[in-house]
Design a protein around this motif. Structure first.
Motif: not given
Length: 482
Positions: A191, A194, A210, A213
């Motif tokens: 993550e 990215k 983070l 999601e």
């Protein structure tokens, strides 16, 4: 050829840092054959360190003595020296407080960072009466030292990443090699890799990435300025993230119960603190449900309260021209404004302003017949119970669900409260934090973490770590029987 190479490097540095008055470039002739060039930014590099490490040791610098970085390190007493073989790295080092030394056809970067740090402060957002008083600063090396001061183990690992095309912000990923679950660690690393953004100036930006999601008001990343909180989380098998220029560390995974109970509970006697933990959990539901519950029993379910009390409520509301839901909205919005002003105002008079505003507005509103005295009591109780929670993200989630309960109660009464409660539990149980259930240890139920998060077990009975966090090293202590 060597001279043209030096000129090319210097021209590139001058071009990249054009219109930067803090760029210092010095040319020093060592002898007829050797000329040394040094370049640094005096805003982030210390001139005294440049003088001590380089200028005082010029007699040792020559192309005959120095053939590689090992020779350079043996002659120059700098704490960190790197040989640069890629010209694109010059910008990174010079903006991070390094001094660039160009000698013959070699380029070195010496760490000469200026001391622009503040002293180690006392935590302000997570105060505690009993417990450590040191907090993180904006320097990542100091923050890392505060953690390693508590954990003296070679199994504590620190992986470094650089994020931000413009800021090139240093990120440290802390974890125990023999405790942390590799699956959790790999997910967090992916993550972070990215992230492709111009700049990271605070750990809050990392936390937002983070948390992508989950489309929820509930936070799924713990932000803390306490090194002891990070140390405790690492020993549980969690992962901590330190961000340069930010005094707040991030801890993953973060479950719902982690935001209800502060680290200060760890320093109190078990039998005393468990009462406070249960009270704090009850206050969470009180501050969310109470306004809606009052609206429900006044408008739809008056039979649920004694007749004498209902008559008293009706008498108080006789002169109020607004429905109960409008009363509640007026008072909730006023209290939110007062709370926000208390946060934004300087500490010297912020609390005085909010207390004065609450007293004057409350008394004036009752005298003018805008709200009833019982509504003042309900809203005051609601906000008193919310003061137990200092995390701004969890306060925002409480505010969100408080209005959901309020509106469902105004439409369906106690049945609406029941529907909102079902929605709340469905919402929190479907949330995840790095692919772990957010409502853990309630769902799925785990007695081990329940005694760590919701209740506090006696220290000699905390024998195991949660299997949700690690599968490597479950046993945290062994009971020695006499």
């Amino acid at each position: 050829m060597v001279k043209s190479m030096k000129n090319k490097i210097l021209a590139r540095i001058q071009k990249e840092f054009q219109n930067c008055p803090d760029l210092i470039i010095k040319q020093i002739d060592l002898n007829k054959n050797d000329t040394i060039y040094i370049a640094y930014l005096e805003s982030v590099s210390g001139s005294d360190k440049v003088n001590d490490y380089i200028l005082k040791n010029l007699s040792f610098l020559s192309s005959e003595k120095i053939k590689n970085v090992q020779d350079f390190q043996s002659l120059i007493p700098a704490p960190n020296t790197v040989e640069i073989d890629d010209l694109d790295k010059i910008e990174f080092y010079i903006t991070n407080g390094f001094t660039i030394v160009i000698l013959h056809d070699l380029i070195f970067a010496l760490e000469t960072k200026a001391d622009i740090n503040r002293g180690i402060p006392e935590p302000t957002s997570e105060p505690t009466i009993i417990g450590p008083k040191d907090g993180f600063t904006e320097n990542i090396q100091i923050n890392l030292g505060l953690v390693k001061r508590r954990i003296k183990s070679h199994t504590l690992k620190s992986d470094s990443l650089v994020i931000g095309r413009k800021t090139t912000t240093m990120i440290n990923l802390l974890y125990f090699d023999d405790i942390t679950d590799n699956e959790n660690l790999d997910y967090i690393k992916k993550e972070l890799e990215k992230i492709d953004i111009d700049g990271i100036v605070d750990s809050g930006t990392i936390a937002e990435y983070l948390e992508l999601e989950n489309n929820s008001h509930f936070p799924s990343v713990t932000r803390t300025e306490r090194p002891d909180s990070v140390a405790n989380a690492l020993l549980e098998g969690k992962v901590a993230i330190l961000v340069d220029t930010s005094p707040f560390a991030l801890i993953l995974p973060a479950f719902f119960c982690d935001f209800i109970n502060p680290i200060a509970d760890n320093y109190l006697k078990t039998k005393n603190v468990n009462f406070l933990k249960i009270l704090r959990l009850c206050c969470f539901f009180f501050t969310v449900i109470v306004p809606g519950f009052y609206i429900a029993i006044i408008n739809y379910n008056p039979e649920t309260i004694p007749t004498s009390l209902l008559i008293n409520f009706g008498t108080q509301r006789a002169d109020v021209p607004f429905p109960a839901i409008v009363e509640a909205l007026i008072m909730l919005i006023i209290c939110e404004i007062l709370k926000e002003s208390d946060v934004r105002f300087p500490n010297s008079y912020g609390s005085a302003i909010s207390i004065l505003g609450a007293l004057v507005l409350g008394e004036a509103a009752v005298s003018a017949g805008i709200v009833s005295p019982i509504m003042i009591i309900v809203i005051a109780f609601t906000f008193i119970t919310s003061l137990l929670f200092t995390n701004q993200e969890i306060v925002g989630a409480i505010r969100h669900f408080r209005f959901i309960f309020l509106f469902t109660a105004s439409l369906y009464g106690l049945f609406g409260i029941f529907l909102a409660l079902i929605y709340f539990f469905i919402h929190v149980t479907e949330l995840t934090t790095i692919k772990k259930p957010y409502f853990y240890p309630f769902a799925p139920f785990d007695q081990t973490y329940l005694k760590k998060g919701i209740l506090k077990a006696q220290v000699n009975k905390e024998l195991k770590r949660s299997k949700m966090l690690t599968k490597k090293n479950i046993i945290r202590q062994r009971r020695n029987e006499p």
